[in-house]
Design a protein around this motif. Structure first.
Motif, PDB file in Angstrom:
ATOM      1  N   SER A 167       7.570   7.081   3.705  1.00  0.00           N
ATOM      2  CA  SER A 167       8.562   6.008   3.787  1.00  0.00           C
ATOM      3  C   SER A 167       7.940   4.760   4.381  1.00  0.00           C
ATOM      4  CB  SER A 167       9.738   6.440   4.665  1.00  0.00           C
ATOM      5  OG  SER A 167       9.373   6.336   6.024  1.00  0.00           O
ATOM      6  N   VAL A 168       8.580   3.611   4.139  1.00  0.00           N
ATOM      7  CA  VAL A 168       8.061   2.374   4.729  1.00  0.00           C
ATOM      8  C   VAL A 168       8.369   2.290   6.216  1.00  0.00           C
ATOM      9  CG1 VAL A 168       7.915   0.857   2.730  1.00  0.00           C
ATOM     10  CG2 VAL A 168      10.107   1.154   3.884  1.00  0.00           C
ATOM     11  N   ILE A 169       9.405   2.979   6.657  1.00  0.00           N
ATOM     12  CA  ILE A 169       9.692   2.984   8.093  1.00  0.00           C
ATOM     13  C   ILE A 169       8.485   3.577   8.827  1.00  0.00           C
ATOM     14  CG2 ILE A 169      11.244   3.814   9.891  1.00  0.00           C
ATOM     15  CD1 ILE A 169      12.802   2.145   8.041  1.00  0.00           C
ATOM     16  N   GLY A 170       7.983   4.690   8.295  1.00  0.00           N
ATOM     17  CA  GLY A 170       6.798   5.317   8.876  1.00  0.00           C
ATOM     18  C   GLY A 170       5.629   4.338   8.888  1.00  0.00           C
ATOM     19  N   THR A 171       5.459   3.626   7.794  1.00  0.00           N
ATOM     20  CA  THR A 171       4.347   2.679   7.700  1.00  0.00           C
ATOM     21  C   THR A 171       4.474   1.581   8.751  1.00  0.00           C
ATOM     22  OG1 THR A 171       4.136   3.093   5.340  1.00  0.00           O
ATOM     23  CG2 THR A 171       3.166   1.070   6.176  1.00  0.00           C
TER      24      THR A 171
ATOM     25  N   MET B 277       0.837  -1.204   0.000  1.00  0.00           N
ATOM     26  CA  MET B 277       0.000   0.000   0.000  1.00  0.00           C
ATOM     27  C   MET B 277       0.871   1.252   0.000  1.00  0.00           C
ATOM     28  SD  MET B 277      -3.207   0.756  -0.165  1.00  0.00           S
ATOM     29  CE  MET B 277      -4.278  -0.473   0.554  1.00  0.00           C
ATOM     30  N   THR B 278       1.989   1.209   0.725  1.00  0.00           N
ATOM     31  CA  THR B 278       2.893   2.367   0.745  1.00  0.00           C
ATOM     32  C   THR B 278       3.402   2.661  -0.664  1.00  0.00           C
ATOM     33  OG1 THR B 278       3.609   1.693   2.937  1.00  0.00           O
ATOM     34  CG2 THR B 278       4.942   3.351   1.839  1.00  0.00           C
ATOM     35  N   PHE B 279       3.798   1.610  -1.366  1.00  0.00           N
ATOM     36  CA  PHE B 279       4.285   1.788  -2.746  1.00  0.00           C
ATOM     37  C   PHE B 279       3.209   2.455  -3.595  1.00  0.00           C
ATOM     38  CE2 PHE B 279       8.197  -0.897  -3.580  1.00  0.00           C
ATOM     39  CZ  PHE B 279       8.541  -0.995  -2.249  1.00  0.00           C
ATOM     40  N   VAL B 280       1.986   1.903  -3.492  1.00  0.00           N
ATOM     41  CA  VAL B 280       0.889   2.420  -4.312  1.00  0.00           C
ATOM     42  C   VAL B 280       0.619   3.891  -3.974  1.00  0.00           C
ATOM     43  CG1 VAL B 280      -1.596   2.268  -4.705  1.00  0.00           C
ATOM     44  CG2 VAL B 280      -0.218   0.198  -4.692  1.00  0.00           C
TER      45      VAL B 280
ATOM     46  N   GLY C 119       1.750   6.691   9.366  1.00  0.00           N
ATOM     47  CA  GLY C 119       3.207   6.703   9.187  1.00  0.00           C
ATOM     48  C   GLY C 119       3.722   7.907   8.431  1.00  0.00           C
ATOM     49  N   GLY C 120       2.830   8.808   8.028  1.00  0.00           N
ATOM     50  CA  GLY C 120       3.280  10.075   7.458  1.00  0.00           C
ATOM     51  C   GLY C 120       3.429  10.095   5.946  1.00  0.00           C
TER      52      GLY C 120
ATOM     53  N   ALA D 237      11.902  -3.577   1.215  1.00  0.00           N
ATOM     54  CA  ALA D 237      11.157  -2.431   0.682  1.00  0.00           C
ATOM     55  C   ALA D 237      11.909  -1.129   0.942  1.00  0.00           C
ATOM     56  CB  ALA D 237       9.772  -2.369   1.314  1.00  0.00           C
ATOM     57  N   TYR D 238      12.522  -1.039   2.125  1.00  0.00           N
ATOM     58  CA  TYR D 238      13.266   0.167   2.466  1.00  0.00           C
ATOM     59  C   TYR D 238      14.425   0.372   1.496  1.00  0.00           C
ATOM     60  CZ  TYR D 238      16.180   3.466   4.995  1.00  0.00           C
ATOM     61  OH  TYR D 238      16.941   4.559   5.319  1.00  0.00           O
TER      62      TYR D 238
END
Lengths: 321, 501
Positions: free
Chosen positions: A266-270, A59-62, A256-257, A178-179
């Protein structure tokens, strides 16, 4: 970039506020209830976060490309049922799981193609797929759960590595991949550029359609991985599984922002967002809060988190002319 | 409330000692501005000089830290855009602020639609918009959607909207940047009509010609301070440029003697249905070929077709003598072509990303191994560009959004130079760029040509295209209507050709 600088950047960056929120939440629960900060409970929380946490990667990528994927919840059910019926027909575990992952990628690619080739808005394309996949899952399973799987599949949920539950290990390794993809690779850079300004990116010679299609395929894949986790955990494939997961995943991304407009996040946020969601749910359970009130609380947290994030962002922007 | 009288006779607008600081930068440091009734007061300064901030304060969009604003001698507070509007101040934004999906009439009366028994009085709205649109010389149907209009027409609608506010003080921020000469003339007529009725106009523009045509007085700002206020009659061009930039400028458009090499780009018989008819031209290495013409004459369309953005029906494109198949920007980039688009914020830059990311975007493949970006070479490529093109940024990690228009444009140029483009299509390369930066971009274009790059320059700024081009082609209704050598191109002849006289 040295690891130390990476750590420093994460601490100083946008994820810091979200991480602080998670820490405050954990400390509050630690004080409020003796049951929270036990090894067993924490391990349980982490395991629970893995389910939505994995979908939230795709979802983050999308969302980074400025899109949305509403179909992932239904895809979890569809892929689960595909794997379940393959196993029922005597397929080996690896073959069945492989088939399931392919199904997830395929459905995601269809989303991507209807969006990039057909020109449908992501909301509509994936809303349609949400219904198609759910219906497909119900048809394939005749509306009944499929249960009883071999131990070699169940180990994905029950196994441990160095004392850490296998789903958590899987989730964290996927986040790591992913990161690296998002921060270090050409493709990752393209995703941010597409979300920031699709037209300009296309004009710079980037094959925008291809990359967007791949992103939806990846989202389908992450839904499929989630389906495997769920299957192993429940020892059953449910055609009604995964309802509302897409919203939980979007919530994790947003907390996650990552901007719903695309181009930043970012994925870290996710990951932190996904952890906040499951810590909150767990904490409210431990405190004996009714499940009705829990929904109200979780919804409020989403709204407040995004409000704070927007306020912070405005302050950052105002410091420039 | 009894307001102190600041002056006698009171000017229409007096701003005194305006201060505004942002973290790390003082945008305005005690600026004053006085505008008389019925005056066109030109505000001049490079980007970042504080013009926009001053106008934001005046239109209620930003709050000042210190200072006094008085209208007709009465001190007023401008806490919000609403308060500014009520005080009779209207602003026409440089970035158009219209709703694309609504009709022209609805946009003209946006937020203040006339009502009858609580419902929108549509007939009256249309009737009144017709009058206003005629007033500004916009021949558009008030019923059509704004999204179907050209940028120039939208600008006129925006001006009509400002007129409908019946403002006493009208701020125009680069109103002519998208207008043709004829539309500009009409706009000036409107401005004269307004000022004759006592409206004061604050006019921001980088085009010195216009300033001398329409302005009464000029206030120059530099680095957030007043530099000078002059009557237009008493001012001369060179002095103004000097005041703005604090450096001597020899000529507004430099010329350079170059010896063109072999033909680098050759376009033969290019046709795109309904927009381009049988376009043939060639550009040599080290040559600047200019395309002049009215808005919508087909200049941008040529660039889009050559860059692979629009499919063409017939015609061939040859690079260095060999015909190339160009079906996408990728093909064009591979053939060594770069395209600096007209609208750099929409089509040029990823504003949310850094200077480095923007420069490296088309060459990431080359800067990576196994798909992993090699950051050090990416950074050094970007740093080299920043140095070579004299881009003023805090560093390569600064976001493109935070740069001035001129520096943003240089980032776009840097990107194409980084790809090693030997053919550059420049569409309105200095649109919305201040005079000092314009000068630098002209110099860059000349340097690029001298280094052997073939340059196709599309511009509606006549002095610009006349001054830079070695040869000039004039477009009219999708055809090449005329060709001029540098020696026999003059503003009058080119214009006559463009309008078909």
């Amino acid at each position: 970039m040295s690891p130390r600088r990476t750590v420093h950047r994460i601490i100083a960056g946008r994820e810091a506020g979200t991480a602080l929120g998670l820490i405050v939440l954990c400390v509050a629960l630690w004080i409020a209830t003796p049951y929270f900060a036990t090894a067993a409970n924490l391990s349980n929380v982490a395991e629970q976060s893995a389910i939505v946490g994995v979908i939230a990667i795709g979802m983050t990528f999308v969302i980074l490309t400025g899109g949305i994927d509403l179909s992932v919840g239904s895809l979890v059910a569809l892929v689960g049922v595909v794997i379940g019926s393959a196993l029922q027909r005597g397929w080996p575990v690896t073959g069945a799981v492989g088939l399931g992952l392919m199904a997830g990628i395929g459905a995601g690619a269809v989303n991507g193609l209807t969006i990039t080739r057909g020109g449908l808005p992501p909301f509509i394309a994936t809303l349609g797929m949400m219904s198609v996949a759910r219906g497909g899952a119900l048809m394939l399973s005749d509306g009944r759960p499929i249960s009883g799987f071999p131990d070699s599949l169940r180990v994905i949920a029950t196994g441990h590595a160095l004392g850490v539950p296998a789903p958590v290990v899987l989730m964290l390794s996927l986040y790591l991949v992913a990161y690296v993809v998002l921060t270090r690779t050409v493709a990752g850079r393209y995703l941010y550029a597409i979300g920031g300004n699709e037209q300009a990116t296309a004009l710079a010679g980037v094959d925008v359609r291809f990359h967007k299609t791949v992103v939806y395929a990846l989202s389908g894949l992450s839904a499929a991985v989630c389906a495997v986790l769920l299957l192993a955990r429940l020892n059953s494939a449910q055609p009604i599984a995964g309802i509302g997961y897409e919203l939980d995943a979007i919530a994790a991304v947003v907390i996650g922002g990552t901007s719903l407009l695309g181009g930043s996040g970012s994925v870290i946020g996710t990951l932190i967002g996904a952890l906040i969601m499951s810590v909150l749910r767990n904490g409210l359970n431990l405190l004996g809060v009714s499940s009705y009130l829990q929904q109200v609380a979780i919804g409020s947290v989403i709204i407040v988190a995004v409000l704070i994030d927007m306020a912070l962002r405005r302050r950052v922007q105002r410091s420039f002319r | 409330m009894t307001a102190p009288r600041l002056d006698d006779p009171a000017p229409a607008l007096a701003m005194r000692g305006i201060r505004k600081a942002y973290p790390g930068v003082i945008a305005l440091d005690g600026v004053h501005l006085e505008v008389q009734r019925g005056e066109v007061h030109v505000l001049l300064g490079e980007n970042g000089a504080g013009k926009s901030t001053l106008m934001k304060i005046l239109s209620g969009g930003e709050q000042m830290d210190a200072g006094v604003i008085a209208i007709d001698g009465r001190a007023i507070a401008l806490g919000s855009p609403r308060m500014a509007r009520d005080a009779g101040i209207a602003i026409i934004h440089q970035e158009l602020a219209l709703v694309p999906g609504m009709s022209v009439a609805e946009n003209v009366f946006l937020g203040r639609a006339p009502t009858r028994v609580g419902l929108v009085d549509h007939a009256r709205m249309v009737r009144e918009s017709v009058v206003l649109l005629e007033r500004v010389g916009a021949s558009v149907d008030p019923g059509v959607l704004v999204e179907t209009l050209s940028i120039a027409q939208r600008q006129l609608v925006e001006i009509a909207r400002a007129l409908s506010l019946d403002a006493r003080i009208l701020i125009m921020d680069e109103p002519t940047s998208a207008l043709t000469a004829r539309e500009t003339a009409l706009l000036f007529e409107t401005i004269r009509w307004l000022t004759a009725r006592g409206t004061s106009v604050i006019y921001i523009s980088h085009r010195l010609d216009e300033i001398f045509t329409i302005g009464n007085r000029i206030t120059v700002l530099r680095d957030g301070r007043n530099v000078a206020t002059r009557d237009v009659q008493a001012a001369d061009r060179r002095e103004l440029v000097h005041l703005m930039t604090d450096r001597e400028v020899d000529e507004l458009v430099p010329s350079a003697a170059r010896v063109p090499g072999d033909v680098r780009l050759s376009v033969q018989g290019l046709c795109v249905r309904r927009t381009l008819h049988d376009i043939s031209f060639s550009v040599r290495a080290g040559e600047i070929v200019g395309f002049a013409g009215l808005l919508g004459a087909g200049r941008t369309e040529i660039a889009r077709a050559v860059f692979g953005l629009d499919a063409f029906d017939s015609g061939t494109i040859a690079v260095d003598g060999a015909v190339v198949e160009i079906q996408s920007p990728r093909d064009a980039i591979a053939a060594g072509i770069g395209f600096v688009t007209e609208d750099r914020t929409r089509e040029g830059l990823v504003l949310t990303r850094s200077v480095r990311d923007n420069v490296a975007l088309p060459i990431l493949q080359r800067l990576s191994r196994f798909g992993v970006v090699h950051r050090r070479s990416e950074t050094s490529t970007a740093e080299e560009s920043v140095r070579n093109l004299r881009i003023r940024a805090r560093g390569v990690t600064q976001r493109a959004r935070e740069l001035s228009g001129g520096n943003q444009q240089k980032v776009v140029l840097a990107r194409w130079l980084a790809t090693g483009a030997r053919i550059l299509l420049l569409d309105e390369p200095t649109r919305g760029v201040d005079v000092g930066a314009k000068q630098e971009i002209y110099q860059l274009i000349n340097e690029l040509a001298s280094s052997g790059v073939a340059i196709v320059l599309m511009s509606s700024d006549l002095p610009e295209v006349l001054g830079l081009s070695d040869r000039l082609l004039v477009m009219r209704e999708g055809r090449i209507a005329g060709a001029f050598s540098r020696a026999d191109a003059s503003a009058e002849r080119v214009m006559a050709c463009a309008v078909g006289m």
